[in-house]
Design a protein around this motif. Structure first.
Motif, PDB file in Angstrom:
ATOM      1  N   LYS A 177       0.831  -1.203   0.000  1.00  0.00           N
ATOM      2  CA  LYS A 177       0.000   0.000   0.000  1.00  0.00           C
ATOM      3  C   LYS A 177       0.870   1.260   0.000  1.00  0.00           C
ATOM      4  O   LYS A 177       0.380   2.354  -0.293  1.00  0.00           O
ATOM      5  CB  LYS A 177      -0.913   0.013   1.226  1.00  0.00           C
ATOM      6  CG  LYS A 177      -1.995  -1.052   1.209  1.00  0.00           C
ATOM      7  CD  LYS A 177      -2.878  -0.949   2.441  1.00  0.00           C
ATOM      8  CE  LYS A 177      -3.983  -1.990   2.417  1.00  0.00           C
ATOM      9  NZ  LYS A 177      -4.846  -1.911   3.632  1.00  0.00           N
TER      10      LYS A 177
ATOM     11  N   THR B  60      13.242   7.740  -7.928  1.00  0.00           N
ATOM     12  CA  THR B  60      12.341   7.553  -9.062  1.00  0.00           C
ATOM     13  C   THR B  60      13.107   7.101 -10.305  1.00  0.00           C
ATOM     14  O   THR B  60      14.343   7.147 -10.346  1.00  0.00           O
ATOM     15  CB  THR B  60      11.601   8.857  -9.387  1.00  0.00           C
ATOM     16  OG1 THR B  60      12.560   9.846  -9.805  1.00  0.00           O
ATOM     17  CG2 THR B  60      10.851   9.380  -8.162  1.00  0.00           C
TER      18      THR B  60
ATOM     19  N   GLY C 157       4.337   1.062  -1.254  1.00  0.00           N
ATOM     20  CA  GLY C 157       5.423   0.953  -2.217  1.00  0.00           C
ATOM     21  C   GLY C 157       5.241  -0.237  -3.133  1.00  0.00           C
ATOM     22  O   GLY C 157       4.151  -0.795  -3.243  1.00  0.00           O
ATOM     23  N   LYS C 158       6.321  -0.661  -3.758  1.00  0.00           N
ATOM     24  CA  LYS C 158       6.262  -1.752  -4.736  1.00  0.00           C
ATOM     25  C   LYS C 158       7.513  -2.617  -4.607  1.00  0.00           C
ATOM     26  O   LYS C 158       8.522  -2.200  -4.041  1.00  0.00           O
ATOM     27  CB  LYS C 158       6.159  -1.188  -6.152  1.00  0.00           C
ATOM     28  CG  LYS C 158       7.240  -0.176  -6.508  1.00  0.00           C
ATOM     29  CD  LYS C 158       6.954   0.504  -7.821  1.00  0.00           C
ATOM     30  CE  LYS C 158       8.007   1.587  -8.119  1.00  0.00           C
ATOM     31  NZ  LYS C 158       7.955   2.680  -7.124  1.00  0.00           N
TER      32      LYS C 158
ATOM     33  N   TRP D 134      12.083  -3.835  -2.094  1.00  0.00           N
ATOM     34  CA  TRP D 134      10.954  -2.903  -1.922  1.00  0.00           C
ATOM     35  C   TRP D 134      11.429  -1.463  -2.065  1.00  0.00           C
ATOM     36  O   TRP D 134      12.550  -1.117  -1.670  1.00  0.00           O
ATOM     37  CB  TRP D 134      10.352  -3.105  -0.525  1.00  0.00           C
ATOM     38  CG  TRP D 134       9.101  -2.317  -0.255  1.00  0.00           C
ATOM     39  CD1 TRP D 134       7.819  -2.736  -0.441  1.00  0.00           C
ATOM     40  CD2 TRP D 134       9.012  -0.989   0.284  1.00  0.00           C
ATOM     41  NE1 TRP D 134       6.938  -1.752  -0.070  1.00  0.00           N
ATOM     42  CE2 TRP D 134       7.639  -0.658   0.377  1.00  0.00           C
ATOM     43  CE3 TRP D 134       9.953  -0.038   0.678  1.00  0.00           C
ATOM     44  CZ2 TRP D 134       7.199   0.564   0.868  1.00  0.00           C
ATOM     45  CZ3 TRP D 134       9.518   1.187   1.158  1.00  0.00           C
ATOM     46  CH2 TRP D 134       8.147   1.485   1.247  1.00  0.00           C
TER      47      TRP D 134
ATOM     48  N   ASN E 112       6.559   4.392  -2.908  1.00  0.00           N
ATOM     49  CA  ASN E 112       5.911   5.056  -4.031  1.00  0.00           C
ATOM     50  C   ASN E 112       6.274   6.529  -4.109  1.00  0.00           C
ATOM     51  O   ASN E 112       6.507   7.063  -5.189  1.00  0.00           O
ATOM     52  CB  ASN E 112       4.383   4.925  -3.919  1.00  0.00           C
ATOM     53  CG  ASN E 112       3.904   3.509  -4.206  1.00  0.00           C
ATOM     54  OD1 ASN E 112       4.484   2.801  -5.033  1.00  0.00           O
ATOM     55  ND2 ASN E 112       2.857   3.085  -3.519  1.00  0.00           N
TER      56      ASN E 112
END
Length: 339
Positions: free
Chosen positions: A5, A313, A7-8, A15, A18
């Motif tokens: 919920k 990013t 991050g990814k 991990w 986001n």
């Protein structure tokens, strides 16, 4: 808690959050007042408040009387080393035990899905990152922390620099305490960037960077020169009119605060629904990519101003790769010119 919920994960299970990393909001234009209001309590709590609490506990229960500190001797120096080592063992060790040995939250919120104990390597003493980092911390860095502590207390005690009283300068000293993290960030950026240059990197800083996948014990695992320079941030209070309590806070923000960048988890699950932000991602990216984020969290955004900022990013990856290509081109051009 579901870390997806926030991050990814990539194919390796690593991990990442986001939200991109951002510098302190007072550097943005136009000003974002709501962001600034949200940032202020995050700046104070919990980490800086924790360092201030340990500082006050030390001052009232650990630091010797001024009359004792006037003279250098092994008695009070060894006492301070014992307390520093015990405090780090309890603080770092509890994080290591809960999140790395017992693995309370598995690899939820963990940047690198693997644990150091799963990755033996010849670059470490006894092929163990944990043993290597632990021994370097307790027999190199913490003694150097103590050396810095003893020296500035001795100088203050002898009156060789101004010892400003809280009664006479309460506002100035409170402001100085609030500025200590900024002093740390500038000091850290300067020495950190310096020891990344060859041959200093090979001789000195490579010891710390052996821990590509850092854990709490990695925090103070340093070459002796780096260990001294890192803790020497407290010596700025022998130049700035200050007070030994403020200098001690500066030292604790470095010594105890080193763990923040090396926890390896973005959030620590204190309870099922209570995550504690570690503020570790900025420095984790430095361990991952080496030539980015030499400073801290962007309180004084020297990395952004000098082009070494990585915000986590894909755009940050592109900027980093472009900078690496420019650097490679300069090196090749210089080599061809020499030949």
């Amino acid at each position: 808690m579901d870390d997806l919920k926030f991050g990814k994960r990539n194919k390796r299970g690593d991990w990442s959050p986001n939200a991109p990393l951002e510098v302190a909001p007072f550097w943005t234009w136009p000003p974002k007042f709501l962001s600034l209001l949200k940032w202020i309590p995050e700046y104070l709590f919990p980490w800086n408040a924790f360092h201030l609490a340990t500082t006050m506990l030390y001052w009232y229960f650990v630091i010797p009387d001024r009359e004792v500190m006037v003279n250098l001797n092994w008695g009070w120096a060894l006492w301070l080393y014992a307390v520093n080592a015990a405090a780090i063992f309890a603080f770092y060790g509890s994080i290591e035990l809960i999140f790395y040995v017992k693995r309370k939250q598995g690899n939820r919120f963990k940047y690198n899905a693997k644990f150091p104990s799963e990755q033996p390597s010849d670059v470490f003493w006894f092929k163990s990152q944990n043993i290597d980092n632990f021994l370097r911390s307790f027999f190199i860095s913490i003694p150097l922390w103590t050396l810095v502590e003893v020296l500035f207390l001795w100088v203050f005690a002898n009156g060789w620099v101004p010892w400003l009283s809280w009664a006479d300068h309460p506002v100035y000293l409170c402001i100085l305490i609030l500025l200590c993290p900024a002093i740390h960030e500038v000091h850290f950026f300067c020495i950190h960037w310096l020891i990344h240059q060859e041959p200093l990197y090979k001789w000195i800083h490579s010891v710390h960077h052996n821990s590509v996948n850092p854990s709490p014990w990695s925090s103070l695992s340093m070459h002796p020169i780096e260990g001294f320079l890192y803790h020497a941030v407290a010596f700025w209070h022998l130049v700035i009119p200050s007070n030994p309590i403020v200098a001690l806070f500066q030292l604790h923000a470095a010594g105890f605060g080193a763990v923040n960048g090396h926890i390896g988890f973005d959030k620590l699950e204190i309870t099922e629904n209570t995550p504690l932000d570690s503020h570790a991602y900025t420095h984790y990216l430095h361990h991952k990519y080496f030539e980015v984020n030499y400073g801290g969290d962007g309180l004084i955004p020297l990395d952004k101003w000098l082009g070494t900022w990585h915000d986590g990013t894909k755009e940050g990856d592109i900027r980093m790769e472009a900078r690496f290509e420019r650097k490679k081109a300069r090196v090749n051009a210089k080599a061809s010119g020499t030949n």
